[in-house]
Design an enzyme around this catalytic site. Structure first.
Site, short mmCIF file in Angstrom:
data_model
loop_
_atom_site.label_atom_id
_atom_site.label_comp_id
_atom_site.label_asym_id
_atom_site.label_seq_id
_atom_site.Cartn_x
_atom_site.Cartn_y
_atom_site.Cartn_z
N HIS A 38 0.79 -1.24 -0.14
CA HIS A 38 -0.07 -0.02 -0.09
C HIS A 38 0.71 1.31 -0.10
CE1 HIS A 38 -4.38 -0.76 1.07
NE2 HIS A 38 -3.71 -2.07 0.95
N GLU A 106 -6.33 -0.09 -5.76
CA GLU A 106 -7.33 0.72 -5.63
C GLU A 106 -6.83 2.31 -5.79
OE1 GLU A 106 -5.55 -1.08 -2.86
OE2 GLU A 106 -6.61 -2.82 -3.10
#
Length: 320
Positions: A38, A106
């Site tokens: 991430h 994402e």
């Protein structure tokens, strides 16, 4: 027998904590590691998000378990040619015990340069082209050039490579992505117990390729404390549909997560310290037929969770 792995959450723990968890996971008897990739955490309460490739390098020096990224997006934030180099180096450091888990990503992590967030069809198209580039850089002896729809590579060559190309597993949370994974990937990754998608992967080209699934528990001295910390730190896990792909910032996830009640978290998360409850949490994934099952812990009690798994949970799972 299912392979049981430990899932390292880069969003919640510091690099030093992740490295220590990797070492303890090996001591506890886990078979392998997942690690998330991430740029941002899902919310500020989680509070971390280190550069995963540095963490993997450090893990390689304290632990001999196989490592899979769950998952890396090699399309927007980082060019696939750079991911190819990072994954090759990780595989060398881990003596071949590395798998590149990939997905379409994402907006939370990929929007940071101001690029428009593509539709899912375009993201899958980009991912397929990225995989082509990555595999060429791992296998071709000379310099690689590529002029495609989404990427350009100009006379690139990766000199530090493992003896064999790194396996690429792909996440699939819907039918379209699952079909692409079956066609282009060496294995399948998900966080869902959806046996229909697993069957679809196997029947549409996946065959007997390895399948991995992951889920989270919340170890704590009591079930009530476990549910409270799961809801406080990971309420975003209860968001439905495609929200996790399209919301752009931790602030937006915090706003949306207000719609998830503590009762909903309690229905979906195993909390507390009872081995029987933790064993029960594995059963849907075992029954669905996954080859490898990875479990993450939420909250500050990871060392105690490892002790419970070493002494009670893992031995019982392997007897079963």
């Amino acid at each position: 027998m299912n392979k049981i792995g430990y899932f390292l959450s880069s969003e919640e723990y510091t690099p030093a904590q992740l490295i220590e968890q990797a070492r303890l996971a090996e001591e506890a008897g886990f078979d392998a590691l997942w690690i998330s990739d991430h740029y941002h955490p899902w919310n500020d309460e989680q509070g971390q998000s280190a550069f995963v490739w540095s963490t993997i390098g450090a893990i390689s020096q304290v632990c001999e378990l196989p490592v899979t990224t769950a998952v890396t997006c090699p399309t927007v934030r980082i060019h696939p040619a750079v991911i190819a180099q990072a994954a090759a180096t990780s595989a060398v450091l881990l003596n071949g015990r590395f798998t590149l888990g990939i997905g379409t990503g994402e907006a939370l992590n990929e929007h940071i340069f101001g690029d428009a967030w593509p539709t899912v069809d375009v993201r899958l198209e980009m991912l397929e082209e990225a995989v082509e580039i990555i595999r060429r850089l791992w296998t071709e002896d000379g310099f690689v050039s590529h002029h495609g729809m989404h990427y350009t590579v100009d006379n690139a060559r990766i000199y530090t490579r493992p003896d064999s190309p790194v396996p690429i597993y792909m996440s699939g949370f819907g039918p379209e992505a699952t079909d692409v994974a079956a066609r282009i990937a060496d294995g399948y990754i998900t966080t869902s117990t959806d046996s229909d998608l697993l069957k679809r992967f196997r029947e549409n080209g996946g065959g007997d390729k390895p399948t991995q699934v992951g889920f989270k528990v919340s170890y704590a001295p009591t079930e009530e404390e476990g549910i409270e910390q799961a809801h406080r730190i990971w309420a975003n896990s209860g968001l439905p549909g495609e929200l996790s792909q399209v919301l752009p910032s931790p602030r937006h996830f915090e706003q949306a997560s207000q719609l998830v009640t503590k009762e909903q978290t309690a229905q979906s998360v195993t909390g507390g310290a009872k081995a029987a409850d933790h064993l029960k949490a594995f059963q849907p994934y075992v029954e669905a037929g996954f080859d490898e099952i990875y479990v993450a812990n939420m909250g500050p009690h990871s060392i105690d969770m490892m002790k419970l798994y070493r002494e009670e949970v893992l031995p019982e799972l392997r007897r079963g």
